[in-house]
Scaffold this motif. Structure first.
Motif, PDB file in Angstrom:
ATOM      1  N   LEU A   1      55.452 -57.592 -34.359  1.00 21.90           N
ATOM      2  CA  LEU A   1      54.064 -57.967 -34.626  1.00 21.90           C
ATOM      3  C   LEU A   1      53.411 -56.913 -35.525  1.00 21.90           C
ATOM      4  CD1 LEU A   1      54.754 -59.785 -32.171  1.00 21.90           C
ATOM      5  CD2 LEU A   1      52.398 -59.499 -31.426  1.00 21.90           C
ATOM      6  N   TRP A   2      52.528 -57.390 -36.400  1.00 22.55           N
ATOM      7  CA  TRP A   2      51.781 -56.544 -37.326  1.00 22.55           C
ATOM      8  C   TRP A   2      50.287 -56.734 -37.080  1.00 22.55           C
ATOM      9  CZ3 TRP A   2      53.989 -53.618 -41.442  1.00 22.55           C
ATOM     10  CH2 TRP A   2      55.372 -53.753 -41.586  1.00 22.55           C
ATOM     11  N   LEU A   3      49.528 -55.690 -37.366  1.00 27.07           N
ATOM     12  CA  LEU A   3      48.069 -55.796 -37.340  1.00 27.07           C
ATOM     13  C   LEU A   3      47.599 -56.307 -38.696  1.00 27.07           C
ATOM     14  CD1 LEU A   3      47.345 -52.473 -35.482  1.00 27.07           C
ATOM     15  CD2 LEU A   3      46.692 -54.746 -34.666  1.00 27.07           C
ATOM     16  N   VAL A   4      46.743 -57.320 -38.667  1.00 28.43           N
ATOM     17  CA  VAL A   4      46.199 -57.908 -39.896  1.00 28.43           C
ATOM     18  C   VAL A   4      44.693 -57.682 -39.902  1.00 28.43           C
ATOM     19  CG1 VAL A   4      45.960 -60.011 -41.251  1.00 28.43           C
ATOM     20  CG2 VAL A   4      48.054 -59.612 -39.959  1.00 28.43           C
ATOM     21  N   LEU A   5      44.203 -57.034 -40.960  1.00 28.59           N
ATOM     22  CA  LEU A   5      42.791 -56.649 -41.065  1.00 28.59           C
ATOM     23  C   LEU A   5      42.188 -57.228 -42.339  1.00 28.59           C
ATOM     24  CD1 LEU A   5      43.270 -52.791 -40.485  1.00 28.59           C
ATOM     25  CD2 LEU A   5      43.228 -54.579 -38.753  1.00 28.59           C
ATOM     26  N   PRO A   6      40.870 -57.399 -42.379  1.00 28.78           N
ATOM     27  CA  PRO A   6      40.233 -57.735 -43.654  1.00 28.78           C
ATOM     28  C   PRO A   6      40.473 -56.602 -44.656  1.00 28.78           C
ATOM     29  CG  PRO A   6      38.716 -58.045 -41.811  1.00 28.78           C
ATOM     30  CD  PRO A   6      39.908 -57.323 -41.272  1.00 28.78           C
ATOM     31  N   ARG A   7      40.646 -56.938 -45.916  1.00 29.77           N
ATOM     32  CA  ARG A   7      40.965 -55.936 -46.935  1.00 29.77           C
ATOM     33  C   ARG A   7      39.950 -54.799 -46.958  1.00 29.77           C
ATOM     34  NH1 ARG A   7      45.355 -54.441 -49.252  1.00 29.77           N
ATOM     35  NH2 ARG A   7      45.923 -56.606 -49.694  1.00 29.77           N
ATOM     36  N   GLY A   8      38.684 -55.074 -46.697  1.00 33.53           N
ATOM     37  CA  GLY A   8      37.663 -54.036 -46.742  1.00 33.53           C
ATOM     38  C   GLY A   8      37.457 -53.280 -45.433  1.00 33.53           C
ATOM     39  N   HIS A   9      38.322 -53.493 -44.446  1.00 34.88           N
ATOM     40  CA  HIS A   9      38.190 -52.838 -43.147  1.00 34.88           C
ATOM     41  C   HIS A   9      38.329 -51.322 -43.292  1.00 34.88           C
ATOM     42  CE1 HIS A   9      39.113 -51.758 -38.944  1.00 34.88           C
ATOM     43  NE2 HIS A   9      38.551 -52.920 -38.615  1.00 34.88           N
ATOM     44  N   ARG A  10      37.605 -50.566 -42.469  1.00 33.01           N
ATOM     45  CA  ARG A  10      37.595 -49.104 -42.559  1.00 33.01           C
ATOM     46  C   ARG A  10      38.988 -48.484 -42.371  1.00 33.01           C
ATOM     47  NH1 ARG A  10      36.469 -50.734 -37.580  1.00 33.01           N
ATOM     48  NH2 ARG A  10      37.218 -49.552 -35.776  1.00 33.01           N
ATOM     49  N   LEU A  11      39.903 -49.203 -41.665  1.00 27.20           N
ATOM     50  CA  LEU A  11      41.238 -48.658 -41.397  1.00 27.20           C
ATOM     51  C   LEU A  11      42.329 -49.383 -42.189  1.00 27.20           C
ATOM     52  CD1 LEU A  11      40.966 -48.254 -37.498  1.00 27.20           C
ATOM     53  CD2 LEU A  11      40.656 -46.504 -39.258  1.00 27.20           C
ATOM     54  N   ALA A  12      41.920 -50.171 -43.182  1.00 28.27           N
ATOM     55  CA  ALA A  12      42.898 -50.986 -43.905  1.00 28.27           C
ATOM     56  C   ALA A  12      43.904 -50.153 -44.691  1.00 28.27           C
ATOM     57  CB  ALA A  12      42.179 -51.958 -44.843  1.00 28.27           C
ATOM     58  N   GLY A  13      43.574 -48.925 -45.021  1.00 28.06           N
ATOM     59  CA  GLY A  13      44.476 -48.096 -45.806  1.00 28.06           C
ATOM     60  C   GLY A  13      45.495 -47.320 -44.995  1.00 28.06           C
ATOM     61  N   ARG A  14      45.434 -47.414 -43.689  1.00 32.22           N
ATOM     62  CA  ARG A  14      46.364 -46.666 -42.833  1.00 32.22           C
ATOM     63  C   ARG A  14      47.772 -47.254 -42.910  1.00 32.22           C
ATOM     64  NH1 ARG A  14      43.817 -44.269 -38.284  1.00 32.22           N
ATOM     65  NH2 ARG A  14      45.892 -44.173 -37.318  1.00 32.22           N
ATOM     66  N   ALA A  15      48.785 -46.366 -42.770  1.00 32.32           N
ATOM     67  CA  ALA A  15      50.171 -46.833 -42.754  1.00 32.32           C
ATOM     68  C   ALA A  15      50.523 -47.476 -41.417  1.00 32.32           C
ATOM     69  CB  ALA A  15      51.117 -45.678 -43.048  1.00 32.32           C
ATOM     70  N   SER A  16      49.925 -46.990 -40.337  1.00 33.88           N
ATOM     71  CA  SER A  16      50.177 -47.562 -39.011  1.00 33.88           C
ATOM     72  C   SER A  16      48.952 -47.335 -38.139  1.00 33.88           C
ATOM     73  CB  SER A  16      51.415 -46.937 -38.356  1.00 33.88           C
ATOM     74  OG  SER A  16      51.210 -45.558 -38.116  1.00 33.88           O
ATOM     75  N   LEU A  17      48.824 -48.161 -37.122  1.00 31.45           N
ATOM     76  CA  LEU A  17      47.668 -48.107 -36.224  1.00 31.45           C
ATOM     77  C   LEU A  17      48.100 -48.440 -34.809  1.00 31.45           C
ATOM     78  CD1 LEU A  17      44.913 -50.098 -38.179  1.00 31.45           C
ATOM     79  CD2 LEU A  17      44.754 -47.697 -37.478  1.00 31.45           C
ATOM     80  N   SER A  18      47.372 -47.889 -33.853  1.00 30.71           N
ATOM     81  CA  SER A  18      47.458 -48.355 -32.476  1.00 30.71           C
ATOM     82  C   SER A  18      46.382 -49.413 -32.277  1.00 30.71           C
ATOM     83  CB  SER A  18      47.237 -47.192 -31.514  1.00 30.71           C
ATOM     84  OG  SER A  18      46.914 -47.676 -30.224  1.00 30.71           O
ATOM     85  N   PRO A  19      46.681 -50.521 -31.585  1.00 27.67           N
ATOM     86  CA  PRO A  19      45.629 -51.513 -31.329  1.00 27.67           C
ATOM     87  C   PRO A  19      44.400 -50.910 -30.654  1.00 27.67           C
ATOM     88  CG  PRO A  19      47.765 -52.445 -30.808  1.00 27.67           C
ATOM     89  CD  PRO A  19      47.994 -50.978 -31.091  1.00 27.67           C
ATOM     90  N   ALA A  20      44.597 -49.814 -29.912  1.00 27.90           N
ATOM     91  CA  ALA A  20      43.456 -49.189 -29.242  1.00 27.90           C
ATOM     92  C   ALA A  20      42.432 -48.676 -30.250  1.00 27.90           C
ATOM     93  CB  ALA A  20      43.933 -48.051 -28.348  1.00 27.90           C
ATOM     94  N   GLU A  21      42.884 -48.322 -31.468  1.00 27.13           N
ATOM     95  CA  GLU A  21      41.962 -47.851 -32.499  1.00 27.13           C
ATOM     96  C   GLU A  21      41.068 -48.976 -33.003  1.00 27.13           C
ATOM     97  OE1 GLU A  21      43.657 -44.779 -35.316  1.00 27.13           O
ATOM     98  OE2 GLU A  21      45.527 -45.658 -34.521  1.00 27.13           O
ATOM     99  N   LEU A  22      41.425 -50.202 -32.671  1.00 30.24           N
ATOM    100  CA  LEU A  22      40.620 -51.361 -33.053  1.00 30.24           C
ATOM    101  C   LEU A  22      39.894 -51.945 -31.840  1.00 30.24           C
ATOM    102  CD1 LEU A  22      43.335 -53.001 -35.327  1.00 30.24           C
ATOM    103  CD2 LEU A  22      41.255 -51.842 -36.113  1.00 30.24           C
TER     104      LEU A  22
END
Length: 305
Positions: free
Chosen positions: A173-194
């Motif tokens: 599974l991948w996290l899908v964000l709007p292109r303008g999201h504050r964390l869109a440039g990250r290489a990886s994320l924890s769902p908790a950060e969202l």
């Protein structure tokens, strides 16, 4: 010898919780149902059902018989479909598939199969895993392209459910964000950060995973939209409704989306082919399973969106 018809009646009593309701479903009189259950108990030498003001409660022997009745019923249905297949004027093959698997894996496999077996009359049924399992057990589908999340595949311990599982691929599974999201440039994320974001759900099973994760991570899951289609979910993300968690084979990259890897432990779907455990070979089902295995190989690389 235990009568199969009486097992069917006991199964109906267990399903409906009373003799009267079971009789209505079976188009029998309540007294006939009672007589059949009494005859079954005499044959067995033990009670199978206990009446009370709250309805019918099965004894342990009764529960064992109901399990046997379900297995026998599925096997008889499977035999009936097998006889229909053998006596049909053209060979037939029915495959059940979940939506995203049907969109990304099945077309290539079917193209190869049809080219090699043009004589086969194919039927494709869209079906999520919870419906596909009884379809394969009962014979209304010869095989199912399906998946599961946590735990073992849906074949039962030691194959006791009468099913075989052929693994095809892991579908992370991948996290899908709007292109303008504050964390869109990250290489990886924890769902908790969202945790403060609103979520767009593309599947009830993904929702169950997210709710378990949110409970463990200590945040409230805020749902902005709930769908049963990952592709629709991604259009909602692109429109700014929220963020989503999407399996690799369901990704549909678009200009308005950013796709970010989930940090370990990375959740995944396990995709495979479910078939009934057969006494006779089914060469067409085996051929399509082989074609699906070949089609899944390029898609199995889930490291890049």
């Amino acid at each position: 010898m235990i009568d199969v018809q009486r097992l069917r009646i006991l199964r109906a009593v267990a399903e409906h919780g009373s003799f009267n309701k079971a009789a209505g479903a079976l188009l029998l009189s309540p007294s006939a149902v009672s007589q059949h259950i009494a005859s079954l108990e005499r044959t067995l030498g033990h009670p199978v059902a206990v009446r009370s003001t709250r309805g019918i409660t099965l004894t342990e022997p009764g529960r064992l018989l109901v399990e046997a009745a379900e297995t026998i019923s599925a096997q008889l249905d499977q035999v009936r479909h097998e006889i229909g297949r053998l006596t049909a004027p053209r060979p037939r093959l029915t495959v059940a598939t979940f939506t995203s698997g049907g969109r990304h894996l099945l077309p290539e496999a079917l193209s190869r199969f049809v080219a090699e077996h043009p004589e086969v009359e194919l039927t494709v049924l869209e079906s999520e895993p919870e419906a596909a399992v009884p379809m394969v057990r009962g014979g209304s589908a010869d095989l199912a392209l399906t998946y599961h999340f946590d735990g073992p595949p849906p074949v039962g311990a030691g194959g006791r459910a009468g099913l075989d599982w052929v693994p095809l691929m892991e579908d992370p599974l991948w996290l899908v964000l709007p292109r303008g999201h504050r964390l869109a440039g990250r290489a990886s994320l924890s769902p908790a950060e969202l945790g403060g974001d609103r979520w767009v759900l593309g599947c009830l099973k993904t929702e169950a995973f997210l709710r378990r994760y949110a409970d463990l991570a200590g945040f409230d899951l805020r749902v902005g939209a709930s769908t049963t289609d990952y592709f629709f979910a991604q259009t909602l993300v692109a429109a700014g409704v929220g963020v989503s968690l999407v399996p690799h084979v369901s990704l549909a990259p678009a200009p308005g989306l950013a796709v970010v890897r989930v940090e370990p432990p990375r959740p995944a779907r396990h995709i495979g082919v479910l078939t009934p455990r057969r006494r006779r070979p089914h060469p067409y089902a085996d051929a399509l399973t082989g074609a699906l295995t070949a089609a899944a190989a390029p898609a199995a690389d889930g490291d890049r969106p």
